[in-house]
Scaffold this active site. Sequence first.
Site, mmCIF file in Angstrom:
data_model
loop_
_atom_site.group_PDB
_atom_site.id
_atom_site.type_symbol
_atom_site.label_atom_id
_atom_site.label_comp_id
_atom_site.label_asym_id
_atom_site.label_seq_id
_atom_site.Cartn_x
_atom_site.Cartn_y
_atom_site.Cartn_z
ATOM 1 N N LYS A 80 -67.512 -59.151 -54.204
ATOM 2 C CA LYS A 80 -68.602 -58.172 -54.192
ATOM 3 C C LYS A 80 -69.863 -58.889 -54.653
ATOM 4 O O LYS A 80 -69.779 -59.910 -55.344
ATOM 5 C CB LYS A 80 -68.272 -57.043 -55.187
ATOM 6 N N GLY A 180 -67.910 -32.025 -49.284
ATOM 7 C CA GLY A 180 -68.841 -32.921 -48.598
ATOM 8 C C GLY A 180 -68.765 -32.663 -47.108
ATOM 9 O O GLY A 180 -67.705 -32.316 -46.573
ATOM 10 N N GLY A 182 -70.549 -34.940 -44.923
ATOM 11 C CA GLY A 182 -71.248 -36.128 -44.427
ATOM 12 C C GLY A 182 -70.463 -36.827 -43.328
ATOM 13 O O GLY A 182 -69.659 -36.203 -42.628
ATOM 14 N N VAL A 184 -67.932 -39.085 -43.235
ATOM 15 C CA VAL A 184 -66.462 -39.118 -43.265
ATOM 16 C C VAL A 184 -65.902 -37.719 -43.040
ATOM 17 O O VAL A 184 -65.000 -37.517 -42.226
ATOM 18 C CB VAL A 184 -65.952 -39.704 -44.608
ATOM 19 N N ALA A 185 -66.472 -36.733 -43.742
ATOM 20 C CA ALA A 185 -65.960 -35.361 -43.655
ATOM 21 C C ALA A 185 -66.082 -34.811 -42.238
ATOM 22 O O ALA A 185 -65.176 -34.128 -41.756
ATOM 23 C CB ALA A 185 -66.706 -34.472 -44.638
#
Length: 363
Positions: A80, A180, A182, A184-185
């Site tokens: 990361k 949510g 957004g 993904v949802a």
Amino acid sequence: MENFNVMEKFGHEQVVFCSNVESGLKAIIAIHNTTLGPALGGTRMLNYKSVDQALNDVLRLSRGMTYKAAVAGLNLGGGKAVILGDSATQKNEMLFRTFGKFVEGLWGRYITAEDVGTNVRDMEYVRMETKFVTGISKALGGSGDPSPVTSYGVYVGMKACANAQWGNDSLRGKKIAVQGAGHVARNLCEHLYSEGAEIFITDIIDSKVQRVLETIKAHVVKPEEIYELDVDIFSPNALGAVLNDKTIPMIKAQIIAGGANNQLEEEDRNGQMLLDKNILYAPDYVINAGGLINVANELEGYRQDRAMKHAEGIYDILSRIIKVSKEQNIPTHVSSNKIAEERLAKIGGIRKIYTPCSNSNVR
Ligand code: NAD
């Protein structure tokens, strides 16, 4: 010695501090473990209060990536990066191209991607200086938006949980609360709706819910009502730390399966609370691994059908994690960590075998 002690404690291989006065770049790249392959993980840009806070974040997140890749069966390590700065005001071409130079200097030990505070456009600047970047736009031959693959992984993962909890993986007629509305949802709801699930949805932004309702039918609830609904499955797809001392006692669902990152506020305590309540929790980093699978796919020349097929494997992976959790009576996040560590140990063993003319000898 303190930094070396921390690296030793969490098992990090390499931490690189990058500084460039001309561009104003201050970044830290952490490579946690490269047993399985090059360390892959996004670059986060945040206005950290201190260098210690940034270091802590990058060490924690890079370690998480090792586990995520290992359990998803990817031949990737964990890494990361963090850029210290305000992503709203301090982004520019030079900053990201300078960062790209530092990534290039690691010569493939670390591969970067977008993350919180960075986007596909920033990664296009990074790509001008290094090929060790993934998650770029479709127009440039990249994988683009990962959420269709993430959502599909969450959907099949949810089915694996249903199978383990109810002996049948059909979601037909199941009541599912989706937090949510957004990226993904939205895709997830389409899969659930096609299978005949009854969906309850919420978001803090009304227009996001309305967009979902353009393609599916669902009951709309207020954000604070989502935990207490009398449903079969709760699917967090908004923000982290939603499973905590306050919310867990309210939850009536028998399964928690959603794409949000870092769902457990206090990992060990809250994971145990869910086990004690006999709520089957799909560890977030396992069920949302479709995003990582998607960018990993780009490294081999992106094909969405191949990424989807790979994400389908989340069903079997989660089934195994749940089996181990049940057999050993341990929370699912603990059994998934164990499975990841087992794979790292086993593959690490193979790498020790000398084979003439093989890259693996130089690891
Ligand atoms: P997104 O920003 O498109 O959607 C998140 C939605 O949650 C937004 O519509 C936002 O308004 C809503 N929200 C915020 N706070 C809320 C609250 N208190 N109650 C209800 N809704 C709330 O993000 P996304 O790409 O859909 O990602 C969702 C989650 O999944 C994030 O935690 C993300 O880190 C994780 N994730 C995403 C991917 C991916 O492929 N996009 C991959 C892995 C993990």
